[in-house]
Write a protein that holds these residues in place. Structure first.
Motif, PDB file in Angstrom:
ATOM      1  N   ILE A  68     -19.724 -12.164   3.908  1.00  0.00           N
ATOM      2  CA  ILE A  68     -18.701 -13.194   3.748  1.00  0.00           C
ATOM      3  C   ILE A  68     -19.239 -14.504   4.292  1.00  0.00           C
ATOM      4  CG2 ILE A  68     -17.594 -12.635   5.946  1.00  0.00           C
ATOM      5  CD1 ILE A  68     -14.916 -13.427   4.649  1.00  0.00           C
ATOM      6  N   LEU A  69     -18.872 -15.596   3.633  1.00  0.00           N
ATOM      7  CA  LEU A  69     -19.305 -16.935   4.038  1.00  0.00           C
ATOM      8  C   LEU A  69     -18.149 -17.904   3.816  1.00  0.00           C
ATOM      9  CD1 LEU A  69     -21.446 -18.976   4.964  1.00  0.00           C
ATOM     10  CD2 LEU A  69     -22.117 -19.207   2.556  1.00  0.00           C
ATOM     11  N   PHE A  70     -17.705 -18.527   4.893  1.00  0.00           N
ATOM     12  CA  PHE A  70     -16.648 -19.529   4.792  1.00  0.00           C
ATOM     13  C   PHE A  70     -17.279 -20.862   4.389  1.00  0.00           C
ATOM     14  CE2 PHE A  70     -14.507 -16.340   7.242  1.00  0.00           C
ATOM     15  CZ  PHE A  70     -13.168 -16.472   6.900  1.00  0.00           C
ATOM     16  N   THR A  71     -16.741 -21.452   3.354  1.00  0.00           N
ATOM     17  CA  THR A  71     -17.229 -22.747   2.870  1.00  0.00           C
ATOM     18  C   THR A  71     -16.333 -23.906   3.279  1.00  0.00           C
ATOM     19  OG1 THR A  71     -16.071 -22.392   0.765  1.00  0.00           O
ATOM     20  CG2 THR A  71     -18.378 -21.665   0.917  1.00  0.00           C
ATOM     21  N   LYS A  72     -15.080 -23.639   3.592  1.00  0.00           N
ATOM     22  CA  LYS A  72     -14.163 -24.696   4.008  1.00  0.00           C
ATOM     23  C   LYS A  72     -13.119 -24.097   4.958  1.00  0.00           C
ATOM     24  CE  LYS A  72     -11.079 -28.247   2.157  1.00  0.00           C
ATOM     25  NZ  LYS A  72     -10.421 -28.796   0.956  1.00  0.00           N
ATOM     26  N   ASN A  78     -16.098 -17.711  15.359  1.00  0.00           N
ATOM     27  CA  ASN A  78     -15.419 -18.730  16.167  1.00  0.00           C
ATOM     28  C   ASN A  78     -14.829 -19.826  15.275  1.00  0.00           C
ATOM     29  OD1 ASN A  78     -16.151 -17.367  18.541  1.00  0.00           O
ATOM     30  ND2 ASN A  78     -18.105 -18.471  18.620  1.00  0.00           N
ATOM     31  N   LEU A  79     -14.136 -19.379  14.252  1.00  0.00           N
ATOM     32  CA  LEU A  79     -13.614 -20.324  13.264  1.00  0.00           C
ATOM     33  C   LEU A  79     -12.370 -21.029  13.781  1.00  0.00           C
ATOM     34  CD1 LEU A  79     -13.967 -18.264   9.968  1.00  0.00           C
ATOM     35  CD2 LEU A  79     -15.345 -20.209  10.702  1.00  0.00           C
ATOM     36  N   GLU A  80     -12.201 -22.276  13.342  1.00  0.00           N
ATOM     37  CA  GLU A  80     -11.001 -23.052  13.579  1.00  0.00           C
ATOM     38  C   GLU A  80     -10.459 -23.483  12.225  1.00  0.00           C
ATOM     39  OE1 GLU A  80     -11.843 -26.263  16.197  1.00  0.00           O
ATOM     40  OE2 GLU A  80     -12.055 -24.990  17.977  1.00  0.00           O
ATOM     41  N   GLN A  85      -3.788 -26.533   5.439  1.00  0.00           N
ATOM     42  CA  GLN A  85      -4.870 -26.964   4.564  1.00  0.00           C
ATOM     43  C   GLN A  85      -5.556 -25.733   3.950  1.00  0.00           C
ATOM     44  OE1 GLN A  85      -5.401 -30.230   3.861  1.00  0.00           O
ATOM     45  NE2 GLN A  85      -3.634 -30.636   5.181  1.00  0.00           N
ATOM     46  N   ILE A  86      -6.248 -25.958   2.844  1.00  0.00           N
ATOM     47  CA  ILE A  86      -6.882 -24.860   2.111  1.00  0.00           C
ATOM     48  C   ILE A  86      -8.119 -24.379   2.857  1.00  0.00           C
ATOM     49  CG2 ILE A  86      -8.021 -24.200  -0.036  1.00  0.00           C
ATOM     50  CD1 ILE A  86      -6.289 -26.203  -1.483  1.00  0.00           C
ATOM     51  N   THR A  87      -8.213 -23.075   3.026  1.00  0.00           N
ATOM     52  CA  THR A  87      -9.403 -22.425   3.585  1.00  0.00           C
ATOM     53  C   THR A  87     -10.070 -21.614   2.470  1.00  0.00           C
ATOM     54  OG1 THR A  87      -8.430 -22.292   5.793  1.00  0.00           O
ATOM     55  CG2 THR A  87     -10.264 -20.805   5.303  1.00  0.00           C
ATOM     56  N   GLU A  88     -11.353 -21.828   2.264  1.00  0.00           N
ATOM     57  CA  GLU A  88     -12.081 -21.173   1.183  1.00  0.00           C
ATOM     58  C   GLU A  88     -13.253 -20.367   1.749  1.00  0.00           C
ATOM     59  OE1 GLU A  88     -13.296 -24.299  -1.389  1.00  0.00           O
ATOM     60  OE2 GLU A  88     -11.261 -24.747  -2.129  1.00  0.00           O
ATOM     61  N   PHE A  89     -13.540 -19.258   1.105  1.00  0.00           N
ATOM     62  CA  PHE A  89     -14.688 -18.438   1.497  1.00  0.00           C
ATOM     63  C   PHE A  89     -15.211 -17.688   0.283  1.00  0.00           C
ATOM     64  CE2 PHE A  89     -10.920 -15.845   2.257  1.00  0.00           C
ATOM     65  CZ  PHE A  89     -11.239 -14.653   1.632  1.00  0.00           C
ATOM     66  N   LEU A  90     -16.431 -17.192   0.404  1.00  0.00           N
ATOM     67  CA  LEU A  90     -17.100 -16.399  -0.633  1.00  0.00           C
ATOM     68  C   LEU A  90     -17.383 -15.009  -0.099  1.00  0.00           C
ATOM     69  CD1 LEU A  90     -19.706 -19.051  -1.866  1.00  0.00           C
ATOM     70  CD2 LEU A  90     -17.473 -18.532  -2.890  1.00  0.00           C
ATOM     71  N   VAL A  91     -17.209 -14.024  -0.949  1.00  0.00           N
ATOM     72  CA  VAL A  91     -17.493 -12.627  -0.603  1.00  0.00           C
ATOM     73  C   VAL A  91     -18.625 -12.145  -1.511  1.00  0.00           C
ATOM     74  CG1 VAL A  91     -16.604 -10.277  -0.484  1.00  0.00           C
ATOM     75  CG2 VAL A  91     -15.132 -12.206   0.146  1.00  0.00           C
ATOM     76  N   GLN A 136     -27.826  -4.859  -8.289  1.00  0.00           N
ATOM     77  CA  GLN A 136     -27.462  -6.243  -8.556  1.00  0.00           C
ATOM     78  C   GLN A 136     -26.424  -6.722  -7.538  1.00  0.00           C
ATOM     79  OE1 GLN A 136     -26.285  -6.901 -12.617  1.00  0.00           O
ATOM     80  NE2 GLN A 136     -28.308  -6.406 -13.448  1.00  0.00           N
ATOM     81  N   GLN A 137     -26.203  -8.020  -7.562  1.00  0.00           N
ATOM     82  CA  GLN A 137     -25.268  -8.646  -6.634  1.00  0.00           C
ATOM     83  C   GLN A 137     -24.215  -9.432  -7.397  1.00  0.00           C
ATOM     84  OE1 GLN A 137     -27.665 -11.029  -4.042  1.00  0.00           O
ATOM     85  NE2 GLN A 137     -28.411  -9.296  -2.838  1.00  0.00           N
ATOM     86  N   ALA A 138     -23.095  -9.650  -6.711  1.00  0.00           N
ATOM     87  CA  ALA A 138     -21.999 -10.444  -7.290  1.00  0.00           C
ATOM     88  C   ALA A 138     -21.274 -11.165  -6.161  1.00  0.00           C
ATOM     89  CB  ALA A 138     -21.039  -9.565  -8.078  1.00  0.00           C
ATOM     90  N   THR A 139     -20.692 -12.298  -6.514  1.00  0.00           N
ATOM     91  CA  THR A 139     -19.974 -13.118  -5.524  1.00  0.00           C
ATOM     92  C   THR A 139     -18.647 -13.562  -6.115  1.00  0.00           C
ATOM     93  OG1 THR A 139     -22.072 -13.940  -4.629  1.00  0.00           O
ATOM     94  CG2 THR A 139     -20.080 -15.173  -4.060  1.00  0.00           C
ATOM     95  N   VAL A 140     -17.594 -13.481  -5.304  1.00  0.00           N
ATOM     96  CA  VAL A 140     -16.265 -13.929  -5.712  1.00  0.00           C
ATOM     97  C   VAL A 140     -15.745 -14.916  -4.669  1.00  0.00           C
ATOM     98  CG1 VAL A 140     -15.726 -11.845  -7.025  1.00  0.00           C
ATOM     99  CG2 VAL A 140     -15.179 -11.954  -4.584  1.00  0.00           C
ATOM    100  N   ALA A 141     -14.860 -15.792  -5.095  1.00  0.00           N
ATOM    101  CA  ALA A 141     -14.288 -16.817  -4.220  1.00  0.00           C
ATOM    102  C   ALA A 141     -12.818 -16.523  -3.984  1.00  0.00           C
ATOM    103  CB  ALA A 141     -14.459 -18.203  -4.834  1.00  0.00           C
ATOM    104  N   TYR A 142     -12.352 -16.926  -2.800  1.00  0.00           N
ATOM    105  CA  TYR A 142     -10.954 -16.710  -2.417  1.00  0.00           C
ATOM    106  C   TYR A 142     -10.537 -17.875  -1.528  1.00  0.00           C
ATOM    107  CZ  TYR A 142      -6.741 -14.190  -0.929  1.00  0.00           C
ATOM    108  OH  TYR A 142      -5.443 -13.804  -0.706  1.00  0.00           O
TER     109      TYR A 142
END
Length: 274
Positions: A68-72, A78-80, A85-91, A136-142
């Motif tokens: 998982i990677l938080f982009t916004k 230690n996330l704030e 506001q919108i919080t976005e991440f990739l899995v 193979q790999q795949a990525t989804v956004a949420y």
């Protein structure tokens, strides 16, 4: 009497010792029973723990690897998260097995930090149904939006990825399960700060205007007082001696003005003298 008293004392002592011994034996029996019950309860409690461990091992597949990677906002620990506001991440999902897998859905929820089984805010589960072939790999956004009411509080964040293998076996992987801090969103334009500066500026302008009026009013008063202080000559109450001046040369106020009758009388008198 003395003998009777000694015998009675010995009898009482013997009876009391017997009673104390029986009470001690009864206490030991109760302690042993409680210890036996504690052992039974502990042995019975170990069984569900093992079952839970077995169940937790079955929630993920050994052929799958997730990240998982938080982009916004950016980061992974230690996330704030800004409230409202919108919080976005990739899995990310990696299929390490020989058969294909399907990424079904991703869901997120905010939990009570002292008890993660207590849900505070649930977010919608997004279905992807994305097929990931072998090796193979795949990525989804949420994305989700934390409520404004949680600003300034630590909240548990749980993100689950649901997927299945080619045989239809369902798996749930908690890709994120940590406590995050919900913070107030710091806008670039703060209305409260703006109105505070406007109030300070208006007060400063008002003070400068009042000071300018006060200074200009004082200058005008000084100029008017100076213009009034002009010499007006001598009046009647001066110390001039008028006795040596002929009366014909003196002109008193109103002396040059005569009435029409006086003028006629003067003309007639002049004609008589002629």
């Amino acid at each position: 009497m003395k003998l009777f008293s000694v015998k009675s004392v010995l009898l009482v002592f013997f009876v009391s010792q017997c009673l104390v011994g029986r009470l001690a034996l009864a206490d030991e029996d109760e302690v042993e029973e409680e210890e036996d019950e504690g052992v039974i309860e502990e042995e019975g409690a170990e069984a569900p723990t093992e079952a839970e461990e077995e169940g937790s091992e079955k929630t993920t597949s050994p052929d799958a690897d997730t990240t998982i990677l938080f982009t916004k906002p950016p980061g992974t620990s230690n996330l704030e998260l800004p409230a409202g506001q919108i919080t976005e991440f990739l899995v990310g999902f990696t299929n390490k097995g020989s058969d294909e897998m399907v990424m079904d859905s991703v869901e997120a929820s905010l939990r009570y930090p002292m008890d993660f089984t207590y849900h505070i805010q649930n977010f919608s589960a997004i279905a992807y149904n994305k097929i990931v072939k072998s090796k193979q790999q795949a990525t989804v956004a949420y994305s989700f939006v934390p409520a404004d009411a949680f600003a300034g509080r630590p909240i548990g964040l749980v993100i689950n990825l649901q997927y299945r293998d080619s045989l239809g076996n369902m798996f749930i992987d908690p890709v994120f399960n940590e406590t995050v801090q919900i913070v107030e969103f710091d806008e670039g334009f703060d209305t409260e700060t703006f109105f505070m500066y406007v109030t300070i500026g208006g007060t400063t302008v008002l003070l400068l205007f009042l000071g300018f009026n006060f200074l200009t009013g004082g200058i005008k008063k000084k100029a008017s007082s100076r213009s009034r202080a002009v010499e007006t000559g001598t009046g009647k109450d001066d110390d001039v001696d008028y006795e040596w001046i002929p009366k014909s040369a003196l002109r008193t106020p109103g002396s040059g003005k005569t009435s029409p009758r006086q003028r006629k009388g003067n003309r007639s008198a002049g004609s008589d003298t002629d």
